[in-house]
Write a protein that holds these residues in place. Structure first.
Motif, PDB file in Angstrom:
ATOM      1  N   ASP A 112       0.915  -1.164  -0.147  1.00  0.00           N
ATOM      2  CA  ASP A 112       0.008  -0.014   0.066  1.00  0.00           C
ATOM      3  C   ASP A 112       0.815   1.354  -0.075  1.00  0.00           C
ATOM      4  N   ASN A 139      -2.094  -5.420   1.220  1.00  0.00           N
ATOM      5  CA  ASN A 139      -2.598  -3.816   1.923  1.00  0.00           C
ATOM      6  C   ASN A 139      -2.581  -4.049   3.281  1.00  0.00           C
ATOM      7  N   ASP A 213      -6.808  -6.169  -4.523  1.00  0.00           N
ATOM      8  CA  ASP A 213      -6.230  -5.315  -3.274  1.00  0.00           C
ATOM      9  C   ASP A 213      -6.648  -6.448  -2.058  1.00  0.00           C
TER      10      ASP A 213
END
Ligand SMILES: Cc1cc2nc3c(=O)[nH]c(=O)nc-3n(C[C@H](O)[C@H](O)[C@H](O)COP(=O)(O)OP(=O)(O)OC[C@H]3O[C@@H](n4cnc5c(N)ncnc54)[C@H](O)[C@@H]3O)c2cc1C
Ligand SMILES: Cc1ncc(C[n+]2csc(CCOP(=O)(O)OP(=O)(O)O)c2C)c(N)n1
Ligand code: SF4
Ligand code: SF4
Ligand code: SF4
Ligand SMILES: [Mg+2]
Lengths: 351, 606
Positions: A112, A139, A213
């Motif tokens: 991230d 992330n 993600d």
């Protein structure tokens, strides 16, 4: 870190794929990340996906930037190609490599920080250019490698280990990617391989830019009770909008589903995705609606996961530029360097 | 509704004991991985004592044990060959030096109880070893002139040198056994009349079986019962055999017979078996040893007649056989249409089994026999139907092996001790168990978890040319130190258990991802069959347990299939919360001791 090398012994009944390989043949070196890091589970999911897709490792190019997450390309597919670039610059390297050789599978792994902080511009342009690649963000809402600073995806309501408040809104990479034109956008959780592995398989098979993600708890710096990226928080707030099954091209779809419960999506190579909707108001084919819904879930404190956006007809950078199908390393010398006469002719056009 | 699995009760000593496959399979429950680690540390005397306490005859067993532990070894489930557990035992014995000061003290003040032991085989010797330190007076009656039983009379010196046998047998005798050699007990009734507090019968299964085929009587001068032949060789009465020898039978005795014949001048020595080679009773390695010495195995050959010429054995006639197996795997042997086979020979050795012989036990003293002619003996206590008379070794239920005889001896000694103290025989002492964390640092354990991937180290052998010329040249040379240390590192440390604390687990998957052999699963609980099928790799080996945790935060459970765990500790190294720990499970079998004071200190090892 572990003290010893992982024993080469494997389970005698471990399944073997059509290349004669077991899942363990897709491993890399033993991870040096903290014990319990979510990133290691994502590596395991990538290994599982590559094994199930029966990919020969030399067809994969692993690309990454800097961070605990970016280190992980060393922990899977040992015999694949790889480029560990500078911080936030993985998309440039991937773009160059992809233009030179469209035949490889580009598997980007980033963090991230690497993506949403220093590399945000690069990330946006890779999407905008429809680079045919898988882009996995591990992330954790923090800069793990540099010991726990807030990253740009950290939620405003999330405090750090010492109770310090985060003053800024977090960037939702999925929403951003949909906005920038990504054709395949998904969110998942490192602790849920049932969801993650089919998503990785679908993303690898997808033609165009595919973002996953993956919320991936940093056990050392961001797994405390006031974190919104901890194992407990994500498990308690995980809101699955849909679930997918990946159906490879060669296998028949045998199961009969109740009409209306699932949608079948086709991929470029003829494989299919069976998508089961879990949230009534969510439609991954509708860009505007999905963006609005994601925003609403986020405000409710939910971590929305699943295949969030899917464009069946995306074209990629090569299609847009009408480049040759041939990888440059396979092009004849005469094509690569047509000679002084040709150059003279081109130059003459501008005189 | 399906019945979900209950969390595993790891306080039940059997659960972790079963994970230590070798120790579980050893009739005497020798702590195998423990002594192998001691060998790896060159602590040979300690390794020897761990063995001596469990099995009494480490040097003998290190050469001759039937090794039920090895087929059980987990290593056979992840690669080809088991750890050379047995031959590592020999390494401990070869290198232990003088351990006399570590033997238990035998009190000069006796406890006033007198025990009679019939037969000086391993079973009786084990009883004596266990009872002498408690103050019992043990009187041993043996018809032969020396102790050891079949270990002396039948196991050939090229497998078990006499000096090795003497040393280990004497170690027990010197603890204070009153031995009466050359004394055959011909009446149990009169022995009972001598006022012993208990009698242990360890007289073995001394009667070798015969085959009454046509020609048997006329050829009898050249037909020998295998066990009698071996005994006669051991005592130096037989020094020669004919040039052409046919051995009938496919068990270990047959292998010893043919190899002995080869050393007594036999040139064409054949093993003949009725059944297919794969069904032969002999241990694979004993067959291998015979074949390496050039002895052909003629399987599917059933003897039908001894052919006699001029009053002398000329040949054996065989009917060719074949085997048929039904759906349940039951075998039927049947004669094929092939012509009979005739093998010319000078001598025949008959090695087709042994039986117990109890013509010396009166049938009117309250000691019951079953239909098969064996005594009725309680499987747990070893007591016969006549209180105070106990059986063990081959004498109890027929021919077994040395380690089984020793295990029987331990159990019978416990019973005798309880009996003499007026306690119920069912009130048996528990084994000594312990579970201790091996953690030394974040990635440091007090055991070496970096196991070797190498194949089994072969035991070096004496030059065959020399070995075949003499009976007393030991064929196996034993491992040297380098070989021993290399082999020791193949042990998977199966006694170092993975212990799971469900309350600490955060379900991060780290252990599941690192495990090299896919043991660990996080899944919804279910009924056992379905759980086994649904694991990451289905758990098809039903002999091996599933370790089931209590419910975790997500409601799932952790299920570990113990089957092929390498005990590498990586799960514990990768767990961020210490939910996995590597803990050494030790189990020392109970020994006879109703006294409050322990008679002997257990060895504290690694
Ligand atoms: C050829 C051969 C090879 C073998 N090889 C192996 C091997 O490699 N490994 C292994 O583990 N096992 C082997 N065995 C089996 C093993 O030797 C026996 O299982 C074991 O010795 C049994 O021990 P025991 O104490 O019950 O009896 P035994 O060893 O048979 O001892 C019984 C003793 O009692 C004495 N006795 C009997 N009756 C009387 C009586 N009335 N009065 C006084 N004394 C009496 C006998 O003379 C004998 O000394 C082998 C057996 C044979 C026949
Ligand atoms: C150009 C540059 N700036 C700063 C750094 C220092 N740095 C190394 S890793 C990192 C952040 C990594 O965060 P993220 O991508 O989230 O990876 P994680 O360790 O959390 O997986 C930073 C700022 C660097 N290596 N290079
Ligand atoms: S610091 Fe955080 S992100 Fe980095 S390895 Fe450790 S747990 Fe993983
Ligand atoms: S010790 Fe742990 S990591 Fe090693 S094989 Fe056993 S369960 Fe797997
Ligand atoms: S590593 Fe530890 S905390 Fe993580 S899943 Fe395994 S046992 Fe649980
Ligand atoms: Mg990060």
């Amino acid at each position: 870190m572990t003290h010893i090398a992982k024993p080469k012994f494997r389970h005698p009944d471990l399944p073997v794929n059509r290349l004669g390989l077991t899942r363990r043949d897709y491993e890399g070196v033993v991870s040096t990340l903290c014990a319990g890091c979510g990133h290691d589970s994502i590596s395991a999911a990538i290994i599982q996906a590559c094994f199930e897709l029966e990919i020969a490792a030399h067809r994969i190019a692993k690309v990454s930037g800097i961070g605990c997450s970016s280190k992980t390309t060393n922990y899977f597919a040992n015999t694949a190609h790889g480029f560990n670039s500078v911080h936030g610059r993985m998309p440039s390297v991937a773009t160059g490599a992809n233009l030179a050789n469209p035949d490889l599978i580009y598997l980007g792994v980033s963090g991230d920080g690497d993506t949403a902080s220093i590399g945000l511009g690069q990330f946006c342009h890779a999407i905008r250019r429809r680079l045919n690649m898988v882009y996995i963000v591990e992330n954790n809402g923090t800069y793990g490698l540099t010991k726990g600073q807030f990253s740009a995806t950290n939620d405003k309501r999330s405090k750090n280990r010492r109770g310090v408040e985060n003053l800024f809104e977090g960037i939702d990479l999925c929403a951003l990617a949909i906005e920038m034109g990504a054709g395949f956008v998904a969110r998942s959780f490192s602790g849920d391989k049932h969801q993650l592995v089919p998503l990785i398989k679908a993303a690898i098979t997808y033609h165009g830019f595919a973002l996953i993600d993956v919320i991936s708890p940093c056990v050392t710096f961001n797994n405390h009770p006031t974190s919104t990226k901890s194992y407990d928080y994500v498990r308690d707030h995980n809101f699955m909008v849909d679930r997918i099954d990946f159906v490879p091209k060669r296998s028949e779809i045998k199961t009969q589903y109740e009409p209306g419960t699932s949608v079948e999506l086709t991929l470029h190579d003829g494989s299919a995705l069976k998508l089961y909707k879990l949230a009534d108001d969510y439609d991954p084919a509708d860009r505007g609606q999905s963006l609005a819904s994601l925003d609403r879930y986020d405000r409710d404190g939910a971590v929305s996961t699943g295949l969030l956006y899917f464009d069946e007809n995306q074209t990629d950078l090569h299609d847009l530029l009408a480049t040759t199908d041939q990888p440059l390393n396979a092009a004849p010398q005469a094509d690569l360097c047509p000679g002084a006469d040709q150059l003279e002719a081109i130059n003459a056009q501008y005189r | 509704m399906s019945i979900r699995m209950e969390p595993t009760d790891i306080t039940d000593p059997d659960y972790f004991h079963k994970v230590v496959d070798c120790q579980w399979a050893c009739p005497a429950h020798t702590p195998v991985p423990e002594y192998i680690r001691l060998i790896a540390k060159k602590r040979y005397a300690d390794a020897f004592m761990v063995n001596w306490e469990s099995n009494v005859f480490p040097a003998i067993l290190g050469r001759t044990c039937d090794r039920p532990c090895e087929p059980a070894c987990r290593r056979t489930r992840i690669e080809e060959k088991p750890v050379a557990i047995c031959r590592l035992k020999r390494v401990a014995a070869d290198n232990c030096g003088d351990i006399s000061d570590r033997l238990p003290q035998v009190p000069s003040q006796k406890n006033g109880k007198r025990i009679a032991l019939v037969g000086a085989g391993p079973a009786s010797l084990a009883v004596a070893r266990d009872l002498l330190p408690l103050g019992y007076e043990c009187t041993l009656f043996e018809k032969n002139r020396a102790a050891g039983g079949l270990m002396r009379t039948n196991i050939p010196a090229f497998r078990l040198p006499v000096a090795v046998l003497d040393e280990e047998v004497d170690r027990v005798l010197h603890m204070g056994v009153e031995a009466r050699f050359g004394t055959e007990i011909s009446s149990l009734k009169s022995l009972l009349g001598e006022g012993f507090d208990a009698v242990f019968i360890g007289s073995g299964a001394p009667r070798g079986r015969d085959l009454n085929l046509p020609g048997r009587a006329s050829a009898s001068a050249n037909i020998h019962i295998g066990t009698d032949f071996l005994a006669s060789v051991a005592f130096g009465h037989t020094e020669k055999i004919g040039r052409r020898v046919v051995v009938i039978g496919g068990g270990n005795t047959a292998m010893d017979c043919c190899r002995t014949a080869l050393r007594l001048g036999g040139e064409n020595v054949y093993i003949t078996v009725r059944s297919p080679r794969a069904d032969m009773k002999a241990s694979a390695w004993e067959i291998e040893d015979a074949v390496r010495e050039g002895i052909p195995v003629l399987d599917n050959h059933a003897p039908t007649e001894f052919l006699v010429e001029n009053g002398r054995l000329r040949a054996v006639k065989f009917q060719p056989m074949a085997a048929r197996y039904d759906a349940a795997g039951r075998r039927t042997l049947y004669a094929t249409d092939d012509e009979p086979v005739i093998i010319e020979c000078d001598d025949v050795l008959m090695a087709i089994g042994q039986d117990v012989a109890y013509d010396w036990i009166e049938r009117d003293i309250g000691l019951d026999f079953d239909a098969g002619g064996g005594p009725v003996v309680d499987a747990l206590t070893h007591q016969s139907t006549l209180p105070g008379v106990f059986f063990g070794g081959d004498a109890a239920w027929g021919p077994e092996n040395i380690i089984t005889a020793v295990a029987h001896g331990h159990k019978a000694a416990i019973s005798i001790d309880l009996f003499c103290n007026g306690q119920p025989l069912s009130d048996r002492p528990n084994p000594l168990t312990n579970l201790v964390s091996q953690k030394m640092g974040i990635h440091e354990w007090s055991y070496d978890n970096d196991i070797s991937a190498a194949g089994r180290v072969p035991v070096p052998l004496a030059d065959l040319e020399v070995a075949l010329t003499r009976l007393d040249v030991e064929v196996e040379l034993g491992f040297d130190e380098t070989e021993a240390l290399k082999e020791a590192m193949r042990c998977l440390n199966c006694d170092i258990q993975t212990v799971f604390s469900d309350n600490l687990c955060i379900e991060c998957d780290a252990c599941l991802d690192i495990c090299p052999v896919d043991c660990i699963n996080f899944t919804d609980n279910d009924e056992e069959t379905r759980l086994r099928e649904g694991l990451r790799v289905p758990a098809v080996n039903l002999e091996q347990g599933l370790y089931v945790s209590g419910p975790l935060v997500t409601g799932r459970v952790m299920i570990k299939d113990e089957d092929v765990c390498l005990h590498c500790g990586l799960c514990a190294e990768r767990c961020p919360t210490g939910a996995w720990d590597m803990q050494k499970f030790s189990l020392v079998e109970a020994v006879a001791n109703t006294n409050p004071e322990p008679a002997q200190e257990p060895v504290h090892a690694v």
